[in-house]
Write a protein that holds these residues in place. Structure first.
Motif: not given
Length: 134
Positions: A1-10, A131-134
């Motif tokens: 799962m992609v975490k979205e923060d103030r100015y990033t995707l992680t 894709a990287v995290s799966s």
């Protein structure tokens, strides 16, 4: 799962930095991005300051078609390019992949012509991180 923060995707990947680096480059390539620059921050800090930190690498990712359109809309946009993607060792294990959120970065320009390009870039980066995290 992609975490979205103030100015990033992680995302955090259960792999070492070298393996994650290969996977990130491949996933970004599938989304039309190439790597324009690479900064091994850890190596530079050792070289310049004799300070050793955990693995920490910044990749400068760029989609040439999107960059071309953005530059056509605003020649100064190059100050916000490329899209930086950080790879760093996670203290709990694995590697964090942290990408700048293009929508947030471009949003600060206030230039409506760039909004669609930023959303497209964000969607591509989000898919690459998934894709990287799966």
């Amino acid at each position: 799962m992609v975490k979205e923060d103030r100015y990033t995707l992680t995302v955090t990947v259960d792999a070492d930095l070298a393996t994650t680096d290969e996977r990130v480059r491949a996933a970004l390539g599938e989304e039309g991005f190439g790597i324009l620059s690479e900064i091994d921050v850890r190596a530079k800090l050792i070289e310049k300051l004799d300070v050793d930190i955990d693995d920490y690498k910044i990749l400068g990712a760029c989609s040439p078609p999107l960059a071309n359109k953005a530059i056509g809309a605003d020649p100064d946009i190059g100050a916000l390019l490329p899209c930086n993607v950080l790879l760093r060792r996670n203290p709990e294990g694995g590697t964090d992949v942290v990408a700048v959120d293009p929508e947030r970065m471009i949003g600060m320009t206030g230039i409506d012509q760039l909004t669609d390009l930023a959303c497209d870039a964000k969607d591509r980066i989000r898919r690459a991180l998934k894709a990287v995290s799966s």
